[in-house]
Design a protein around this motif. Structure first.
Motif, short mmCIF file in Angstrom:
data_model
loop_
_atom_site.label_atom_id
_atom_site.label_comp_id
_atom_site.label_asym_id
_atom_site.label_seq_id
_atom_site.Cartn_x
_atom_site.Cartn_y
_atom_site.Cartn_z
N VAL A 130 0.87 -1.19 0.00
CA VAL A 130 0.00 0.00 0.00
C VAL A 130 0.90 1.23 0.00
O VAL A 130 1.71 1.43 0.91
CB VAL A 130 -0.93 0.02 1.24
N ILE A 131 0.78 2.03 -1.05
CA ILE A 131 1.66 3.19 -1.21
C ILE A 131 0.84 4.48 -1.11
O ILE A 131 -0.16 4.65 -1.82
CB ILE A 131 2.40 3.15 -2.57
N GLY A 132 1.25 5.35 -0.21
CA GLY A 132 0.59 6.64 -0.07
C GLY A 132 1.20 7.64 -1.04
O GLY A 132 2.42 7.69 -1.21
N TYR A 164 -2.14 0.75 -12.38
CA TYR A 164 -2.36 0.55 -10.94
C TYR A 164 -3.65 1.22 -10.49
O TYR A 164 -4.09 2.22 -11.06
CB TYR A 164 -1.18 1.11 -10.13
N GLU A 165 -4.23 0.67 -9.44
CA GLU A 165 -5.44 1.25 -8.84
C GLU A 165 -5.03 2.39 -7.91
O GLU A 165 -4.15 2.22 -7.07
CB GLU A 165 -6.20 0.19 -8.03
N VAL A 166 -5.70 3.53 -8.07
CA VAL A 166 -5.47 4.67 -7.18
C VAL A 166 -6.79 5.00 -6.48
O VAL A 166 -7.81 5.21 -7.13
CB VAL A 166 -4.98 5.92 -7.96
N ILE A 167 -6.75 5.01 -5.15
CA ILE A 167 -7.94 5.39 -4.38
C ILE A 167 -7.73 6.83 -3.92
O ILE A 167 -6.80 7.14 -3.19
CB ILE A 167 -8.12 4.46 -3.16
N ASP A 168 -8.61 7.70 -4.39
CA ASP A 168 -8.44 9.14 -4.18
C ASP A 168 -9.28 9.60 -2.99
O ASP A 168 -10.50 9.43 -2.97
CB ASP A 168 -8.89 9.86 -5.47
N ALA A 169 -8.61 10.21 -2.00
CA ALA A 169 -9.31 10.66 -0.78
C ALA A 169 -10.38 11.70 -1.10
O ALA A 169 -11.44 11.72 -0.47
CB ALA A 169 -8.31 11.24 0.22
N LEU A 207 -2.88 5.07 -2.37
CA LEU A 207 -3.86 5.93 -1.71
C LEU A 207 -3.42 7.37 -1.90
O LEU A 207 -2.37 7.78 -1.41
CB LEU A 207 -3.94 5.62 -0.21
N ASP A 208 -4.22 8.12 -2.66
CA ASP A 208 -3.92 9.52 -2.96
C ASP A 208 -4.55 10.37 -1.85
O ASP A 208 -5.76 10.57 -1.82
CB ASP A 208 -4.52 9.85 -4.34
N ILE A 209 -3.70 10.82 -0.91
CA ILE A 209 -4.21 11.57 0.26
C ILE A 209 -3.45 12.90 0.37
O ILE A 209 -2.29 12.92 0.79
CB ILE A 209 -4.03 10.75 1.56
N PRO A 210 -4.10 14.02 -0.01
CA PRO A 210 -3.40 15.31 0.00
C PRO A 210 -2.78 15.66 1.36
O PRO A 210 -1.65 16.09 1.43
CB PRO A 210 -4.49 16.31 -0.38
N LYS A 217 -2.36 12.85 9.94
CA LYS A 217 -1.77 11.70 10.68
C LYS A 217 -2.33 10.36 10.19
O LYS A 217 -2.78 9.52 10.97
CB LYS A 217 -2.00 11.87 12.18
N LEU A 218 -2.29 10.18 8.87
CA LEU A 218 -2.83 8.95 8.27
C LEU A 218 -1.73 8.03 7.74
O LEU A 218 -1.99 7.12 6.98
CB LEU A 218 -3.80 9.31 7.14
N THR A 219 -0.50 8.28 8.17
CA THR A 219 0.61 7.47 7.63
C THR A 219 0.47 6.00 8.01
O THR A 219 1.00 5.13 7.32
CB THR A 219 1.98 8.01 8.13
N TYR A 220 -0.29 5.71 9.07
CA TYR A 220 -0.48 4.31 9.49
C TYR A 220 -1.25 3.51 8.43
O TYR A 220 -1.24 2.27 8.44
CB TYR A 220 -1.23 4.24 10.83
N MET A 221 -1.94 4.20 7.51
CA MET A 221 -2.74 3.50 6.50
C MET A 221 -1.90 2.95 5.35
O MET A 221 -2.41 2.19 4.54
CB MET A 221 -3.81 4.46 5.93
N VAL A 222 -0.63 3.36 5.27
CA VAL A 222 0.18 2.97 4.10
C VAL A 222 1.51 2.34 4.54
O VAL A 222 1.97 2.54 5.65
CB VAL A 222 0.45 4.20 3.19
N ASP A 223 2.12 1.59 3.60
CA ASP A 223 3.41 0.95 3.86
C ASP A 223 4.57 1.87 3.47
O ASP A 223 5.61 1.88 4.12
CB ASP A 223 3.54 -0.36 3.06
N ARG A 224 4.37 2.61 2.38
CA ARG A 224 5.41 3.54 1.91
C ARG A 224 4.76 4.82 1.42
O ARG A 224 3.59 4.82 1.05
CB ARG A 224 6.21 2.91 0.75
N ILE A 225 5.55 5.89 1.37
CA ILE A 225 4.99 7.20 0.99
C ILE A 225 5.83 7.83 -0.12
O ILE A 225 7.06 7.95 0.00
CB ILE A 225 4.95 8.15 2.20
#
Length: 202
Positions: A4-6, A27-32, A113-116, A122-130
């Motif tokens: 999971v890449i942020g 790749y699939e991108v989930i946009d916040a 995960l596209d998260i502006p 503080k959502l870094t816990y949702m991803v493995d790499r950024i």
């Protein structure tokens, strides 16, 4: 299990451009931002909570939430803004996590995960790499003024409402420098994904 890449950046840094490049690579991108629109659609739990909290006067004639009207209320009232965030943010996180699980269950090697406001919220816990999409301050200011027709002050105010990009650099696993051409940005992206064992799919 897939990775999971942020993907994050700052206003006018070109994050959406990189997000589109990632989609084109297959790749699939989930946009916040899209998730935030979905969770307040009529009939969704967050929709009912918002109407209950803010009243029916924030609805359009066809029963949807009038974003400008709601925006005007929370813009002037910190308490109401926090109330809205307490309804919307958990719903957005849940939707994104559900979509992510679904994609990984189908065997995807990676999901983005596209998260502006990844760091600010503080959502870094949702991803493995950024991955951070970076531009220097001068470029960011010019692009925002050109794109939105802002004065220098309006653009500066919006940039300063976010964590500075140079502070985000230290927090990211990888940085794509988007000061140059689109082709240069795309090459950096492909090199990065290849280095992570994710060769492009097209």
């Amino acid at each position: 299990m897939g990775i999971v890449i942020g993907l994050t950046g700052g206003i006018a840094s070109g994050k959406s451009t990189v997000s589109n490049m990632i989609s084109k690579l297959g790749y699939e991108v989930i946009d916040a931002d899209i998730a935030a629109r979905k969770v307040v659609e009529p009939g969704e739990p967050a929709y009912f909570k918002i109407v209950e909290s803010f009243g029916e006067h924030i609805l359009t004639e066809d029963g949807r939430i009038d974003r400008p009207k709601l925006g005007a209320i929370i813009f002037q009232n910190e308490e109401k803004r926090l109330l809205l965030n307490s309804i919307v943010h958990p719903a957005v996180r849940k939707l994104m996590m559900d979509e992510k699980e679904e994609i990984l269950r189908k065997g995807a090697k990676a999901v983005f995960l596209d998260i502006p406001l990844l760091f600010e919220s503080k959502l870094t816990y949702m991803v493995d790499r950024i991955i951070l999409v970076y531009v220097d301050e001068k470029t960011q200011l010019k692009r925002l003024m050109d794109r939105n027709g802002f004065t220098e002050k309006e653009a500066t105010d919006r940039i300063q409402s976010q964590m500075p990009l140079k502070e985000k650099v230290a927090l990211a696993d990888a940085v794509i420098d988007n000061n140059g051409t689109l082709e240069e940005t795309r090459e950096q992206l492909i090199d990065l994904l290849t280095g992570w064992g994710l060769s492009n799919k097209v």
